[in-house]
Design an enzyme around this catalytic site. Structure first.
Site, mmCIF file in Angstrom:
data_model
loop_
_atom_site.group_PDB
_atom_site.id
_atom_site.type_symbol
_atom_site.label_atom_id
_atom_site.label_comp_id
_atom_site.label_asym_id
_atom_site.label_seq_id
_atom_site.Cartn_x
_atom_site.Cartn_y
_atom_site.Cartn_z
ATOM 1 N N GLU A 282 0.882 -1.174 0.000
ATOM 2 C CA GLU A 282 0.000 0.000 0.000
ATOM 3 C C GLU A 282 0.914 1.217 0.000
ATOM 4 O O GLU A 282 2.141 1.080 0.050
ATOM 5 C CB GLU A 282 -0.964 -0.017 1.197
ATOM 6 C CG GLU A 282 -2.096 -1.022 1.019
ATOM 7 C CD GLU A 282 -3.160 -0.962 2.102
ATOM 8 O OE1 GLU A 282 -3.469 0.126 2.589
ATOM 9 O OE2 GLU A 282 -3.670 -2.041 2.456
ATOM 10 N N ARG B 197 -0.764 9.082 1.838
ATOM 11 C CA ARG B 197 -2.166 9.417 1.549
ATOM 12 C C ARG B 197 -2.465 10.906 1.474
ATOM 13 O O ARG B 197 -3.269 11.336 0.660
ATOM 14 C CB ARG B 197 -3.063 8.833 2.638
ATOM 15 C CG ARG B 197 -3.515 7.484 2.276
ATOM 16 C CD ARG B 197 -4.473 6.942 3.263
ATOM 17 N NE ARG B 197 -4.491 5.516 3.011
ATOM 18 C CZ ARG B 197 -5.032 4.623 3.786
ATOM 19 N NH1 ARG B 197 -5.618 4.999 4.908
ATOM 20 N NH2 ARG B 197 -5.005 3.357 3.481
ATOM 21 N N HIS C 205 -8.972 9.607 2.916
ATOM 22 C CA HIS C 205 -8.578 8.518 2.022
ATOM 23 C C HIS C 205 -8.752 9.017 0.599
ATOM 24 O O HIS C 205 -9.792 9.598 0.272
ATOM 25 C CB HIS C 205 -9.448 7.281 2.272
ATOM 26 C CG HIS C 205 -8.864 6.037 1.691
ATOM 27 N ND1 HIS C 205 -8.787 5.828 0.331
ATOM 28 C CD2 HIS C 205 -8.317 4.945 2.273
ATOM 29 C CE1 HIS C 205 -8.218 4.642 0.107
ATOM 30 N NE2 HIS C 205 -7.916 4.097 1.273
ATOM 31 N N ARG D 120 -1.113 8.875 8.848
ATOM 32 C CA ARG D 120 -0.947 7.444 9.146
ATOM 33 C C ARG D 120 -0.464 6.653 7.933
ATOM 34 O O ARG D 120 -0.975 6.841 6.820
ATOM 35 C CB ARG D 120 -2.300 6.885 9.597
ATOM 36 C CG ARG D 120 -2.302 5.406 9.882
ATOM 37 C CD ARG D 120 -3.671 4.982 10.345
ATOM 38 N NE ARG D 120 -4.657 5.214 9.321
ATOM 39 C CZ ARG D 120 -5.178 4.283 8.547
ATOM 40 N NH1 ARG D 120 -4.806 3.026 8.697
ATOM 41 N NH2 ARG D 120 -6.073 4.567 7.647
ATOM 42 N N HIS E 259 -11.376 9.642 6.508
ATOM 43 C CA HIS E 259 -11.244 8.189 6.698
ATOM 44 C C HIS E 259 -10.721 7.819 8.078
ATOM 45 O O HIS E 259 -11.187 6.858 8.692
ATOM 46 C CB HIS E 259 -10.302 7.663 5.628
ATOM 47 C CG HIS E 259 -10.073 6.187 5.672
ATOM 48 N ND1 HIS E 259 -11.083 5.273 5.490
ATOM 49 C CD2 HIS E 259 -8.937 5.454 5.882
ATOM 50 C CE1 HIS E 259 -10.586 4.037 5.565
ATOM 51 N NE2 HIS E 259 -9.297 4.123 5.824
HETATM 52 C C1 SIN Z 1 -7.584 0.722 2.641
HETATM 53 O O1 SIN Z 1 -7.850 -0.439 2.429
HETATM 54 O O2 SIN Z 1 -7.190 1.504 1.777
HETATM 55 C C2 SIN Z 1 -7.792 1.232 4.017
HETATM 56 C C3 SIN Z 1 -6.806 0.654 4.917
HETATM 57 C C4 SIN Z 1 -6.383 1.665 5.886
HETATM 58 O O3 SIN Z 1 -7.033 2.694 6.012
HETATM 59 O O4 SIN Z 1 -5.346 1.475 6.498
#
Ligand code: SIN
Length: 521
Positions: A126, A289, A241, A385, A350
């Protein structure tokens, strides 16, 4: 600020019940903390609505875990880089070093993480993770799978009483020692007397018009802490998000398109079909993010559009269907075939990095009071985060809080507590709370969102203060009215922290400060 309460509770005559630990919130943080407590303790876990009505149940991406020793330094580096180097280093070290144990605990409890063909954990990428380290269950249903295991375990534990549809109103304390929680249950006040209390009430998404958070997340636990003068921290850091599914309808909760979709290689394109992230960050779609959310917001403005596109069409239908089953079917229900259509996405609130300030054992500033999960601020996340660190934070610090409670309850003598006396003045209530709620969501979205400006923040403060003056010490007629009051209390703390912040950093991006912005990453 003086100590405040929501109502004039009659402590001596209202119904009451005693516990060793009362936990407000039945998401992963609350349930896991309850399960880590000894079977000898009488534990209550409170759920505001139904048990599965929480964000944990929706968590898609997974859990970031350093399950190899040689990853630990890198995981720490990625976490503080995403957090703009204002993270609490000790807390980050604890998170990373205890992450493998937490995964083992979950496996012992019955969680079956996805594995690759060699039988090892399937690990995904991610944003801002240097290596793939995110474990997941059933593709994009990680939260649901973990919740089901924890709920099952908690229901079978004879020492744990799960109470759904109960609303926590106020912390009850005596000379800054927490003695219990005043609740509203089955249409009456019920006092839950407890040696220790844990706030695990989750996020604050409903303060914003666009959020991925469930509708119960109105910041109640944090508002209770504010009224009880418990110390808060990092209230200015709110994560948006980048990719919530765009919909024409104004929904209470938006559907999330997991960052893991970008982690697998999907790319962002603007309304004209151009991939744009290279203009903003060399890490492109997998930048932290806050950077991706700002880039999208900028593109939406430049192209006069309410969304950009996420393009996952480079993947085979079957791969997408298996890896992202939930996302695949939700998009399908919305007429989007993600193997051939672009997905319209927009940023949405988010995750809250700030909250009730806690130490490395989840201890808040009030004696015998703890906070875990999203409503707590361990300092792990800094100003932004790192994706998928939050479930791990809930587990690691939930377990630490449980260990501390275990030691503490042995030496607390319940009889020492006196009932507190509350004397609020109650005013008549003629306010339209639905309108107040709607106004606040728009106010926060426009002024405390992805890009902030000093004058806008100041005018938001004025509006919030005017409303608070009218609704403080009012006779609340429903839980919904209390929620709205809580939302205003939390909004005020966010606004004050933002105004007091000396720099524009990470998720607290203040455009007028940008010349002083410390670019640390
Ligand atoms: C996501 O799946 O993008 C959310 C996971 C997160 O917020 O850490």
């Amino acid at each position: 600020m003086e100590r405040r309460y929501l109502a004039n509770y009659n402590m001596n005559s209202c119904e009451s019940k005693s516990f060793d630990a009362v936990i407000i919130g039945a998401g992963i943080a609350g349930l896991y903390t309850a399960l880590m407590l000894s079977k000898n303790l009488r534990v209550a876990v409170l759920s505001k609505k139904d048990l599965y009505d929480c964000d944990s149940y929706l968590a898609q991406g997974g859990i970031a875990a350093s399950i190899q020793n040689d990853d630990r330094q890198l995981h720490i580096k990625d976490t503080i880089n995403a957090g703009c180097y204002v993270n609490d280093l000790e807390a980050v070290n604890v998170l990373v070093n205890e992450s493998e144990k937490a995964i083992n605990d979950l496996v012992r409890l019955g969680v079956e993480f996805d594995k690759n063909s060699q039988g090892n954990f399937y690990r995904s990428f991610e944003g801002n993770h240097s290596i793939p380290r995110i474990l997941h269950v059933n593709g994009d249903s990680t939260g649901k799978a973990i919740m089901e295991v924890l709920v099952n375990q908690a229901k079978n534990a004879s020492n744990i009483e799960i109470i759904p549809n109960i609303f926590a109103l106020d912390i009850v304390d005596n000379k800054n020692k927490c003695c219990g929680i005043m609740t509203f249950y089955k249409n009456k006040f019920v006092y839950l007397k407890s040696k220790c209390c844990v706030i695990a009430s989750g996020g604050i998404g409903q303060l914003f018009s666009k959020t991925t958070n469930v509708d119960v997340l109105t910041g109640d636990g944090i508002a209770m802490a504010i009224r009880a003068k418990v110390t808060l921290e990092d209230m200015e850091y709110i994560q948006f998000h980048p990719t919530a599914l765009y919909s024409k309808n104004n929904e209470e909760k938006m559907f999330l398109i997991s960052e893991a979709v970008r982690g697998e290689g999907a790319v962002l394109k603007n309304k004209c079909g151009n991939r744009f992230m290279k203009e903003y960050d060399s890490r492109m779609e997998l930048a932290p993010r806050d950077i991706v959310a700002r880039a999208i917001s900028d593109q939406m403005q430049k192209t006069d559009s309410k969304y950009v596109y996420l393009d996952a069409t480079m993947y085979e239908k079957n791969f997408l269907k298996n890896r992202f089953n939930k996302i695949y079917s939700e998009c399908e229900d919305n007429g989007i075939e993600i193997y051939k259509d672009y997905i319209p996405v927009t940023p949405a609130e988010h995750y809250f990095m700030g909250g009730i300030k806690v130490d490395l054992f989840g201890r808040a500033s009030m004696e015998n009071l703890y906070a875990v999960g999203e409503c707590a601020c361990t300092g792990v996340h800094g100003a932004n985060r790192l994706a998928s660190n939050s479930l791990m934070e809930a587990l690691v610090f939930g377990k630490r809080a449980a260990e501390d409670i275990l030691n503490k309850v042995k030496v607390i003598d319940e009889d020492n507590f006196e009932d507190s006396v509350f004397i609020p003045q109650c005013k008549e209530n003629h306010m339209d709370f639905s309108k107040l709620k709607e106004n606040l969501k728009i106010l926060m979205e426009n002024n405390l969102g992805i890009v902030r400006k000093i004058d806008n923040i100041k005018s938001a403060l004025k509006v919030v203060d005017e409303v608070l003056l009218k609704i403080q010490y009012i006779n609340f007629k429903s839980i919904e009215q209390v929620e709205v009051y809580n939302m205003y209390e939390v909004a005020r703390s966010i606004i004050m922290a933002t105004l007091e912040s000396k720099t524009s950093i990470g998720s607290n991006y203040i455009e007028d400060y940008s010349k002083d912005n410390v670019v640390l990453r």
